[in-house]
Write a protein that holds these residues in place. Structure first.
Motif, PDB file in Angstrom:
ATOM      1  N   GLU A 139     -14.688  10.881  21.094  1.00  8.55           N
ATOM      2  CA  GLU A 139     -13.285  10.341  21.302  1.00  8.55           C
ATOM      3  C   GLU A 139     -13.597   9.237  22.550  1.00  8.55           C
ATOM      4  OE1 GLU A 139     -10.332  11.647  19.685  1.00  8.55           O
ATOM      5  OE2 GLU A 139     -12.149  12.192  18.321  1.00  8.55           O
ATOM      6  N   ASP A 140     -14.026   8.077  22.079  1.00  4.71           N
ATOM      7  CA  ASP A 140     -14.240   7.073  23.014  1.00  4.71           C
ATOM      8  C   ASP A 140     -13.469   5.856  22.697  1.00  4.71           C
ATOM      9  OD1 ASP A 140     -15.603   6.550  20.711  1.00  4.71           O
ATOM     10  OD2 ASP A 140     -17.525   6.582  21.956  1.00  4.71           O
ATOM     11  N   GLY A 141     -12.426   5.921  21.861  1.00  5.67           N
ATOM     12  CA  GLY A 141     -11.551   4.692  21.315  1.00  5.67           C
ATOM     13  C   GLY A 141     -12.285   4.055  19.853  1.00  5.67           C
ATOM     14  N   SER A 142     -13.430   4.645  19.678  1.00  6.45           N
ATOM     15  CA  SER A 142     -14.110   4.383  18.279  1.00  6.45           C
ATOM     16  C   SER A 142     -13.389   4.404  17.049  1.00  6.45           C
ATOM     17  CB  SER A 142     -15.619   4.960  18.448  1.00  6.45           C
ATOM     18  OG  SER A 142     -15.635   6.134  18.217  1.00  6.45           O
ATOM     19  N   ALA A 143     -13.912   4.016  16.070  1.00  5.97           N
ATOM     20  CA  ALA A 143     -12.830   4.250  14.657  1.00  5.97           C
ATOM     21  C   ALA A 143     -13.049   5.682  14.365  1.00  5.97           C
ATOM     22  CB  ALA A 143     -13.726   3.343  13.681  1.00  5.97           C
ATOM     23  N   ARG A 144     -14.310   6.373  14.616  1.00  4.42           N
ATOM     24  CA  ARG A 144     -14.411   7.801  14.165  1.00  4.42           C
ATOM     25  C   ARG A 144     -13.683   8.804  14.856  1.00  4.42           C
ATOM     26  NH1 ARG A 144     -19.194  10.973  17.245  1.00  4.42           N
ATOM     27  NH2 ARG A 144     -18.302  12.506  15.817  1.00  4.42           N
ATOM     28  N   GLN A 145     -13.046   8.478  15.948  1.00  9.01           N
ATOM     29  CA  GLN A 145     -12.170   9.446  16.761  1.00  9.01           C
ATOM     30  C   GLN A 145     -10.751   9.781  16.085  1.00  9.01           C
ATOM     31  OE1 GLN A 145     -11.167   7.849  20.852  1.00  9.01           O
ATOM     32  NE2 GLN A 145      -9.163   7.314  20.015  1.00  9.01           N
ATOM     33  N   ALA A 146     -10.639  11.310  16.506  1.00  5.50           N
ATOM     34  CA  ALA A 146      -9.300  11.820  16.078  1.00  5.50           C
ATOM     35  C   ALA A 146      -7.965  11.146  16.750  1.00  5.50           C
ATOM     36  CB  ALA A 146      -9.427  13.166  16.081  1.00  5.50           C
ATOM     37  N   GLY A 147      -8.291  10.721  18.165  1.00  4.87           N
ATOM     38  CA  GLY A 147      -6.969  10.514  18.583  1.00  4.87           C
ATOM     39  C   GLY A 147      -6.313  11.802  19.338  1.00  4.87           C
ATOM     40  N   GLY A 148      -5.286  11.369  19.963  1.00  2.00           N
ATOM     41  CA  GLY A 148      -4.406  12.635  20.350  1.00  2.00           C
ATOM     42  C   GLY A 148      -3.483  12.188  21.594  1.00  2.00           C
ATOM     43  N   VAL A 149      -3.071  13.379  22.102  1.00  2.00           N
ATOM     44  CA  VAL A 149      -2.067  13.331  23.231  1.00  2.00           C
ATOM     45  C   VAL A 149      -2.445  14.233  24.350  1.00  2.00           C
ATOM     46  CG1 VAL A 149      -0.591  15.065  22.189  1.00  2.00           C
ATOM     47  CG2 VAL A 149       0.315  13.363  24.063  1.00  2.00           C
ATOM     48  N   PHE A 150      -2.332  13.764  25.489  1.00  2.00           N
ATOM     49  CA  PHE A 150      -2.573  14.507  26.793  1.00  2.00           C
ATOM     50  C   PHE A 150      -1.130  15.417  26.915  1.00  2.00           C
ATOM     51  CE2 PHE A 150      -6.620  12.693  27.012  1.00  2.00           C
ATOM     52  CZ  PHE A 150      -7.268  13.246  28.252  1.00  2.00           C
ATOM     53  N   HIS A 151      -0.956  16.494  26.694  1.00  2.00           N
ATOM     54  CA  HIS A 151       0.404  17.099  26.655  1.00  2.00           C
ATOM     55  C   HIS A 151       0.638  17.397  28.161  1.00  2.00           C
ATOM     56  CE1 HIS A 151       1.570  21.510  27.201  1.00  2.00           C
ATOM     57  NE2 HIS A 151       0.298  21.662  27.007  1.00  2.00           N
ATOM     58  N   ARG A 182      -9.049  14.264  10.396  1.00  2.00           N
ATOM     59  CA  ARG A 182      -8.433  13.144  10.887  1.00  2.00           C
ATOM     60  C   ARG A 182      -6.749  13.600  11.177  1.00  2.00           C
ATOM     61  NH1 ARG A 182     -11.909   9.845  12.339  1.00  2.00           N
ATOM     62  NH2 ARG A 182     -10.189   8.070  12.211  1.00  2.00           N
ATOM     63  N   LYS A 183      -6.915  14.589  12.072  1.00  2.00           N
ATOM     64  CA  LYS A 183      -5.546  14.858  12.717  1.00  2.00           C
ATOM     65  C   LYS A 183      -5.651  14.994  14.134  1.00  2.00           C
ATOM     66  CE  LYS A 183      -3.876  17.516   8.592  1.00  2.00           C
ATOM     67  NZ  LYS A 183      -3.176  18.578   8.056  1.00  2.00           N
ATOM     68  N   PRO A 184      -4.672  14.527  14.640  1.00  2.00           N
ATOM     69  CA  PRO A 184      -4.789  14.261  16.325  1.00  2.00           C
ATOM     70  C   PRO A 184      -5.029  15.632  17.119  1.00  2.00           C
ATOM     71  CG  PRO A 184      -2.858  13.359  15.382  1.00  2.00           C
ATOM     72  CD  PRO A 184      -3.207  14.032  14.278  1.00  2.00           C
ATOM     73  N   LEU A 185      -5.616  15.526  18.213  1.00  2.00           N
ATOM     74  CA  LEU A 185      -5.806  16.718  19.160  1.00  2.00           C
ATOM     75  C   LEU A 185      -4.474  16.614  20.253  1.00  2.00           C
ATOM     76  CD1 LEU A 185      -9.573  15.804  19.944  1.00  2.00           C
ATOM     77  CD2 LEU A 185      -8.693  18.142  19.277  1.00  2.00           C
ATOM     78  N   VAL A 186      -4.101  17.823  20.428  1.00  2.00           N
ATOM     79  CA  VAL A 186      -3.119  18.208  21.506  1.00  2.00           C
ATOM     80  C   VAL A 186      -3.919  18.577  22.758  1.00  2.00           C
ATOM     81  CG1 VAL A 186      -1.127  19.332  21.987  1.00  2.00           C
ATOM     82  CG2 VAL A 186      -1.226  18.354  19.908  1.00  2.00           C
ATOM     83  N   ILE A 187      -4.078  17.791  23.823  1.00  2.00           N
ATOM     84  CA  ILE A 187      -4.829  18.205  25.023  1.00  2.00           C
ATOM     85  C   ILE A 187      -4.106  18.851  26.135  1.00  2.00           C
ATOM     86  CG2 ILE A 187      -6.536  17.317  26.654  1.00  2.00           C
ATOM     87  CD1 ILE A 187      -7.687  17.042  23.734  1.00  2.00           C
ATOM     88  N   HIS A 188      -4.609  19.809  26.435  1.00  2.00           N
ATOM     89  CA  HIS A 188      -4.529  20.736  27.587  1.00  2.00           C
ATOM     90  C   HIS A 188      -5.246  20.607  28.561  1.00  2.00           C
ATOM     91  CE1 HIS A 188      -2.820  24.338  30.057  1.00  2.00           C
ATOM     92  NE2 HIS A 188      -3.881  24.415  30.432  1.00  2.00           N
ATOM     93  N   THR A 189      -5.037  19.860  29.859  1.00  2.00           N
ATOM     94  CA  THR A 189      -6.120  19.891  31.037  1.00  2.00           C
ATOM     95  C   THR A 189      -5.509  20.225  32.127  1.00  2.00           C
ATOM     96  OG1 THR A 189      -7.765  18.363  32.122  1.00  2.00           O
ATOM     97  CG2 THR A 189      -5.640  17.371  31.291  1.00  2.00           C
ATOM     98  N   ARG A 190      -5.957  21.230  32.930  1.00  2.00           N
ATOM     99  CA  ARG A 190      -5.409  21.524  34.183  1.00  2.00           C
ATOM    100  C   ARG A 190      -6.613  21.760  35.151  1.00  2.00           C
ATOM    101  NH1 ARG A 190      -1.628  26.584  35.613  1.00  2.00           N
ATOM    102  NH2 ARG A 190      -0.408  25.539  37.545  1.00  2.00           N
ATOM    103  N   ALA A 191      -6.726  20.832  36.384  1.00  2.00           N
ATOM    104  CA  ALA A 191      -7.843  21.127  37.415  1.00  2.00           C
ATOM    105  C   ALA A 191      -9.225  20.905  36.648  1.00  2.00           C
ATOM    106  CB  ALA A 191      -7.427  22.516  37.889  1.00  2.00           C
ATOM    107  N   SER A 192      -9.178  19.948  35.708  1.00  2.00           N
ATOM    108  CA  SER A 192     -10.370  19.761  34.783  1.00  2.00           C
ATOM    109  C   SER A 192     -10.567  18.563  34.257  1.00  2.00           C
ATOM    110  CB  SER A 192     -10.466  21.201  33.885  1.00  2.00           C
ATOM    111  OG  SER A 192      -9.282  21.129  32.894  1.00  2.00           O
ATOM    112  N   SER A 193      -9.634  17.544  34.633  1.00  2.00           N
ATOM    113  CA  SER A 193      -9.814  16.228  34.016  1.00  2.00           C
ATOM    114  C   SER A 193     -10.902  15.503  33.727  1.00  2.00           C
ATOM    115  CB  SER A 193      -8.701  15.594  34.808  1.00  2.00           C
ATOM    116  OG  SER A 193      -9.150  15.378  36.022  1.00  2.00           O
ATOM    117  N   ALA A 194     -11.911  15.851  34.711  1.00  2.00           N
ATOM    118  CA  ALA A 194     -13.151  15.174  34.624  1.00  2.00           C
ATOM    119  C   ALA A 194     -14.276  15.646  33.435  1.00  2.00           C
ATOM    120  CB  ALA A 194     -14.107  15.289  36.130  1.00  2.00           C
TER     121      ALA A 194
END
Length: 268
Positions: A152-164, A129-141
């Protein structure tokens, strides 16, 4: 007043100057910074920084573009995530940029190891239950698809996080917001050729925004091309302030509150 939500103080060119960087942070009213892990081998140094300074925290994870290093299991990540001052999982995600040049002509299909590593990090984040720090480059889809496939779809079970260090399109920003993620902007926002990114920063709700340096990289104007450090994060805040018609101090206050909310329960 300002929080640098993503930096690499364990990298040699910053760690060697840590005392002066910490002084510069204090002078710039940068009260906190999150030190990001890129490999399991690096994690002890990253963690030591967080343990040694009451205004630093850290994450555990393996950068998506790292090869020939220890491949973590979910359990490996969970054991380290349980340590004091470890507040997130990452940085993790996908990186397909320059694949032909940097990866010996391999195709996207050949990068299944990246996708499996990403799934491992997501599962660990959900378990602790700790957030993800997301790196995405040329791979967003693929990044968004895997997040959703793993819950990780907005549901209660998701960790959540940030697109850094966000550099993607408005559509990607909206998709990230739709699943409850935050978006973090770096010094790239100040670059002359970054108008599309500034449009994104002007659009997204400010209560879902973080600011960062990603130092030692991507120093903001007027330091572009020089070694970056967390004391420069107010320049990112100033750019956001110009876009939003508020003060840089207000941007610092809001984004720091957002940081607290994202890492709720783990940042004291």
């Amino acid at each position: 007043m300002f929080t640098d939500s993503h930096c690499h103080l364990s990298f040699p060119d910053l760690q060697a100057k840590l005392p002066e960087i910490l002084t510069a942070m204090q002078q710039a009213q940068v009260t906190r910074a999150l030190c990001i892990s890129c490999t399991m081998e690096e994690f002890p140094d990253v963690h030591a920084l967080a343990l040694g300074h009451d205004n630093l925290w850290c994450t555990v994870g393996v950068h998506p573009d790292t090869e020939d290093m220890t491949e973590p299991s979910v359990q490996d990540l969970l054991e380290r995530a349980a340590l004091p001052r470890v507040v997130g999982i990452g940085e993790t995600g996908l990186d397909y940029y320059g694949m032909e040049d940097r990866k010996g002509g391999r195709t996207i299909a050949d990068l299944e190891w990246q996708r499996e590593r990403f799934r491992t990090h997501i599962r660990a984040a959900q378990a602790c239950r700790k957030p993800l720090v997301i790196h995405t480059r040329a791979s967003s889809a693929d990044t968004l698809a895997i997040l959703k496939e793993e819950g990780e779809d907005g549901s209660a079970r998701q960790a959540g996080g940030v697109f850094h260090c966000f550099t993607e399109t408005m559509e990607v920003a909206k998709a990230a917001l739709d699943i409850g993620y935050y978006i973090s902007f770096s010094g790239i926002l100040t670059f002359k050729n970054a108008q599309d990114l500034r449009d994104v920063a002007a659009y997204i709700p400010i209560d879902r925004m973080l600011i960062e340096t990603d130092s030692p990289y991507l120093a903001p104007v007027p330091y572009r091309g020089k070694t970056n450090n967390p004391s420069y994060v107010p320049y990112v805040a100033q750019q956001v302030a110009q876009l939003r018609g508020i003060s840089a101090e207000e941007v610092g206050r809001i984004t720091s509150a957002n940081f607290d909310r994202l890492f709720a329960g783990v940042v004291a």
